[in-house]
Scaffold this motif. Structure first.
Motif, PDB file in Angstrom:
ATOM      1  N   VAL A 133     -27.739  27.771 -42.176  1.00 23.27           N
ATOM      2  CA  VAL A 133     -26.359  27.283 -42.244  1.00 23.27           C
ATOM      3  C   VAL A 133     -26.223  26.430 -43.497  1.00 23.27           C
ATOM      4  O   VAL A 133     -26.980  25.472 -43.689  1.00 23.27           O
ATOM      5  CB  VAL A 133     -25.997  26.473 -40.985  1.00 23.27           C
ATOM      6  N   THR A 167     -18.602  34.474 -33.545  1.00 24.22           N
ATOM      7  CA  THR A 167     -20.025  34.326 -33.854  1.00 24.22           C
ATOM      8  C   THR A 167     -20.919  35.228 -33.007  1.00 24.22           C
ATOM      9  O   THR A 167     -22.132  35.252 -33.222  1.00 24.22           O
ATOM     10  CB  THR A 167     -20.472  32.868 -33.680  1.00 24.22           C
ATOM     11  N   TYR A 228     -24.835  31.537 -42.765  1.00 25.07           N
ATOM     12  CA  TYR A 228     -23.499  31.054 -42.435  1.00 25.07           C
ATOM     13  C   TYR A 228     -23.147  29.929 -43.404  1.00 25.07           C
ATOM     14  O   TYR A 228     -24.002  29.096 -43.742  1.00 25.07           O
ATOM     15  CB  TYR A 228     -23.448  30.520 -41.004  1.00 25.07           C
ATOM     16  N   LEU A 248     -20.811  25.973 -35.119  1.00 19.06           N
ATOM     17  CA  LEU A 248     -20.450  27.235 -35.753  1.00 19.06           C
ATOM     18  C   LEU A 248     -19.239  27.864 -35.063  1.00 19.06           C
ATOM     19  O   LEU A 248     -18.330  28.381 -35.734  1.00 19.06           O
ATOM     20  CB  LEU A 248     -21.629  28.202 -35.717  1.00 19.06           C
ATOM     21  N   LEU A 257     -15.456  29.472 -41.606  1.00 20.84           N
ATOM     22  CA  LEU A 257     -16.832  29.972 -41.583  1.00 20.84           C
ATOM     23  C   LEU A 257     -16.878  31.367 -42.185  1.00 20.84           C
ATOM     24  O   LEU A 257     -16.050  32.223 -41.870  1.00 20.84           O
ATOM     25  CB  LEU A 257     -17.349  30.015 -40.143  1.00 20.84           C
ATOM     26  N   ALA A 259     -19.994  34.465 -43.438  1.00 21.85           N
ATOM     27  CA  ALA A 259     -21.387  34.811 -43.146  1.00 21.85           C
ATOM     28  C   ALA A 259     -21.776  36.099 -43.842  1.00 21.85           C
ATOM     29  O   ALA A 259     -20.936  36.901 -44.265  1.00 21.85           O
ATOM     30  CB  ALA A 259     -21.606  34.936 -41.638  1.00 21.85           C
TER      31      ALA A 259
END
Length: 270
Positions: A133, A167, A228, A248, A257, A259
């Motif tokens: 992250v 997620t 992420y 997250l 966010l 990714a």
């Protein structure tokens, strides 16, 4: 005789034919080794084994890895990174950190902020995936801009990262990018170089970042890492992986966010 040892053409070009041939006939090859990627034991007489040459500004170090973990290759790293890899290979590296990993900041271009990286495991589809992250310590401005805005996510989206709304979905593989795991520790996140050149570091650890045994086991299984990224203040330093996942989820719900999935350094992309 270590018949299962692989010396790639690029490694041979760096170490020379004489040294490469000595390795292949067993004169200079180890009888056993700890894989430079997963840190579990290997035997070049019984395990397909890769030679991995780490090259710094002044120093080069030859290491060995399971061929299933990483192919034979030359990895260019900074001299500081190389010394960290040497300490890791010789057993002088620090022990792994907490379950949620640790932060290893690195200056980004322009020196306006540093990127914090936290390692952890993310459960998707009933399987644990190794994840990193990334969160900067301050807003990231677009190069050439002097405004107060935060362009961190737009810049990453332009590089191929995908906005995350759920997620529980596995991020797609981002071609040309990879994660450098050496001596069982995290050293860099690599991105494509300019004008078709070799990979360059998007993020580098000041000191090799230790990861947990569970994280290494997961990456050995999946052969890829989920990355992420969120703007400053979106995730924070979470002491446990369940709290990291909650952060997250909240960042995704707020549209903050992005990714991507990346292979280990040297493995082919999609």
């Amino acid at each position: 005789m270590p018949r299962m040892l692989d010396v790639s053409d690029e490694v041979r070009a760096e170490i020379g034919d004489e040294e490469a041939d000595r390795l292949l006939v067993g004169d200079d090859a180890p009888r056993s080794y700890d894989c430079t990627s997963c840190r579990t034991p290997g035997d070049p007489e019984n395990d397909r084994t890769s030679t991995v040459l780490f090259v710094g500004e002044e120093t080069a170090v030859l290491a060995f890895a399971h061929a299933t973990c990483i192919p034979s290759q030359v990895v260019s790293v900074s001299e500081e990174q190389l010394q960290g890899a040497v300490r890791s290979i010789t057993g002088d590296s620090p022990a792994s950190g907490s379950d949620a990993g640790a932060s290893a900041p690195q200056n980004v271009p322009g020196g306006q902020a540093v990127l914090g990286i936290t390692s952890g495991l993310v459960l998707i589809g009933g399987e644990l995936h190794p994840a990193l992250v990334v969160e900067p310590t301050a807003p990231i401005a677009r190069p050439g801009s002097d405004g107060p805005g935060d362009d961190f996510l737009p810049l990453l989206i332009e590089q191929g990262f995908i906005p995350v709304t759920d997620t529980s979905e596995l991020p797609t593989l981002l071609g040309g990018w990879s994660v450098l795991l050496a001596a069982g520790q995290l050293h860099a996140v690599l991105q494509p170089g300019a004008e078709g050149g070799g990979q360059v570091a998007w993020w580098q650890a000041h000191q090799a970042l230790s990861v947990t045994d569970g994280w290494r086991t997961a990456v050995q299984k999946t052969q890829r890492v989920l990355i992420y990224a969120a703007p400053v203040g979106s995730i924070g330093q979470q002491p446990r992986e369940d709290l990291l996942r909650d952060a997250l989820d909240k960042a995704a719900a707020a549209g903050k966010l992005v990714a991507a999935a990346m292979p280990l350094a040297g493995t082919p992309g999609a």
